[in-house]
Design an enzyme around this catalytic site. Sequence first.
Site, PDB file in Angstrom:
ATOM      1  N   GLU A 177     -44.856  43.946 -47.640  1.00  0.00           N
ATOM      2  CA  GLU A 177     -45.677  45.060 -48.138  1.00  0.00           C
ATOM      3  C   GLU A 177     -47.074  44.917 -47.551  1.00  0.00           C
ATOM      4  O   GLU A 177     -47.721  43.885 -47.723  1.00  0.00           O
ATOM      5  CB  GLU A 177     -45.741  45.019 -49.671  1.00  0.00           C
ATOM      6  CG  GLU A 177     -44.396  45.167 -50.356  1.00  0.00           C
ATOM      7  CD  GLU A 177     -43.859  46.588 -50.331  1.00  0.00           C
ATOM      8  OE1 GLU A 177     -44.628  47.512 -49.951  1.00  0.00           O
ATOM      9  OE2 GLU A 177     -42.677  46.777 -50.678  1.00  0.00           O
ATOM     10  N   HIS A 222     -38.568  53.482 -46.119  1.00  0.00           N
ATOM     11  CA  HIS A 222     -39.135  54.537 -46.966  1.00  0.00           C
ATOM     12  C   HIS A 222     -39.981  55.446 -46.075  1.00  0.00           C
ATOM     13  O   HIS A 222     -40.940  54.990 -45.440  1.00  0.00           O
ATOM     14  CB  HIS A 222     -39.969  53.943 -48.098  1.00  0.00           C
ATOM     15  CG  HIS A 222     -39.141  53.151 -49.068  1.00  0.00           C
ATOM     16  ND1 HIS A 222     -39.490  51.903 -49.503  1.00  0.00           N
ATOM     17  CD2 HIS A 222     -37.952  53.455 -49.659  1.00  0.00           C
ATOM     18  CE1 HIS A 222     -38.547  51.463 -50.350  1.00  0.00           C
ATOM     19  NE2 HIS A 222     -37.609  52.376 -50.446  1.00  0.00           N
ATOM     20  N   HIS A 236     -43.113  47.535 -45.048  1.00  0.00           N
ATOM     21  CA  HIS A 236     -43.316  48.618 -46.021  1.00  0.00           C
ATOM     22  C   HIS A 236     -44.792  48.735 -46.378  1.00  0.00           C
ATOM     23  O   HIS A 236     -45.603  47.867 -46.063  1.00  0.00           O
ATOM     24  CB  HIS A 236     -42.564  48.295 -47.328  1.00  0.00           C
ATOM     25  CG  HIS A 236     -41.077  48.350 -47.207  1.00  0.00           C
ATOM     26  ND1 HIS A 236     -40.325  49.317 -47.825  1.00  0.00           N
ATOM     27  CD2 HIS A 236     -40.205  47.554 -46.551  1.00  0.00           C
ATOM     28  CE1 HIS A 236     -39.041  49.112 -47.550  1.00  0.00           C
ATOM     29  NE2 HIS A 236     -38.937  48.046 -46.773  1.00  0.00           N
ATOM     30  N   GLU A 255     -44.007  55.698 -45.784  1.00  0.00           N
ATOM     31  CA  GLU A 255     -44.793  54.463 -45.624  1.00  0.00           C
ATOM     32  C   GLU A 255     -45.201  54.340 -44.162  1.00  0.00           C
ATOM     33  O   GLU A 255     -44.504  53.726 -43.342  1.00  0.00           O
ATOM     34  CB  GLU A 255     -43.986  53.273 -46.137  1.00  0.00           C
ATOM     35  CG  GLU A 255     -43.719  53.443 -47.643  1.00  0.00           C
ATOM     36  CD  GLU A 255     -42.835  52.372 -48.258  1.00  0.00           C
ATOM     37  OE1 GLU A 255     -42.591  52.463 -49.468  1.00  0.00           O
ATOM     38  OE2 GLU A 255     -42.395  51.464 -47.539  1.00  0.00           O
TER      39      GLU A 255
HETATM   40 ZN    ZN Z   1     -41.071  50.714 -49.175  1.00  0.00          ZN
END
Ligand code: ZN
Length: 344
Positions: free
Chosen positions: A224, A63, A160, A66
Amino acid sequence: MLQALQASKDFLKLTLDNPFSLDEELAFSLKNATQVSVWDTGVIVFEPSDSQGKDIILSCAVHGNETAPIELCNELISEILAETITLNQRVMFLIGNPAAIHNGTRFIDENLNRLFSGAHSKGEGLANPERVRAKKLESYVDRFFEEGDAASQKIHYDLHTAIRGSKHEKFAIYPYRPGRAYSSEQIMFLAACGIETVLFHHEPTTTFSYYSSEKYQADAFTIELGKVMPMGQNDMTRFIALKEMLVRLVSAKPLELEPFDAAKLNLYQVCRAINKGFEDFEFTFANDVENFTAFPQGYILAKEGGNDIKIEQPVEAIVFPNANVPVGQRTVLMLKPASTENIA
Ligand code: ZN
């Protein structure tokens, strides 16, 4: 191009200067005999002369907005190029979606982390930038793992940051792996990185980590690392433990992990995904509700098409709620406490 990278040691700059592709592969060796190969924009492979049995992929920017994982990976790459980190494992870094980093957006046309395991070649939108990139990224994972020793442990950490705040700042998603126990050693490695919360996924997905997990039996996770921030505004002191453990991992230094102890961890099982069935889907909770907020049985979580969607288990917690997705895609993952019986 080669001289510029060797001088600046800034792989992110080379990547962003060439957001879609490189004209040619680059290859050179460091004084410590580690071979460096740039296979494409955002794709750099390091092969030390004396590899200790682990083939490691660290990916970021699947992404594009990020940024913390991008900064962390670029720091590690710079320090490997400067030989302040000496590698003793094969390592590939992937910067997933350079064009979206350029744009400062999550993606250009489509969520890249829904396009793996062949999803890039199915359905509509066949040649958008994310589909082209997903197919290439799969081929680089294939090449990296297949060129390594077949007996090597295969590891893929896909890094991420999340859109919203979270009751657990850092957490990992353990892909569905039928027939294989979850690794207590991997879970304790993550805990040593400051990632004490793990979600066990309940079904196959089209994420990048699932691709490596399923195809190569890799120890693979979507990780994350906190909330999305603009480039350069991340507090990198939040990643000191993670960086230290990654350096030990790639340098084959002792990891000194603690024994598995579920009491020191937050372990969740995904019990279901709620997909969007109607255009008018809406959650009943406020937009700023944090990940891992729990709701009681019977609570009306969302409404769509004149129906209520209710909490089914005694308690369910939410993660990644997003009503703004196309019909048919996931709006939220629902979690319940995990048992530890499948952890070995
Ligand atoms: Zn992500």
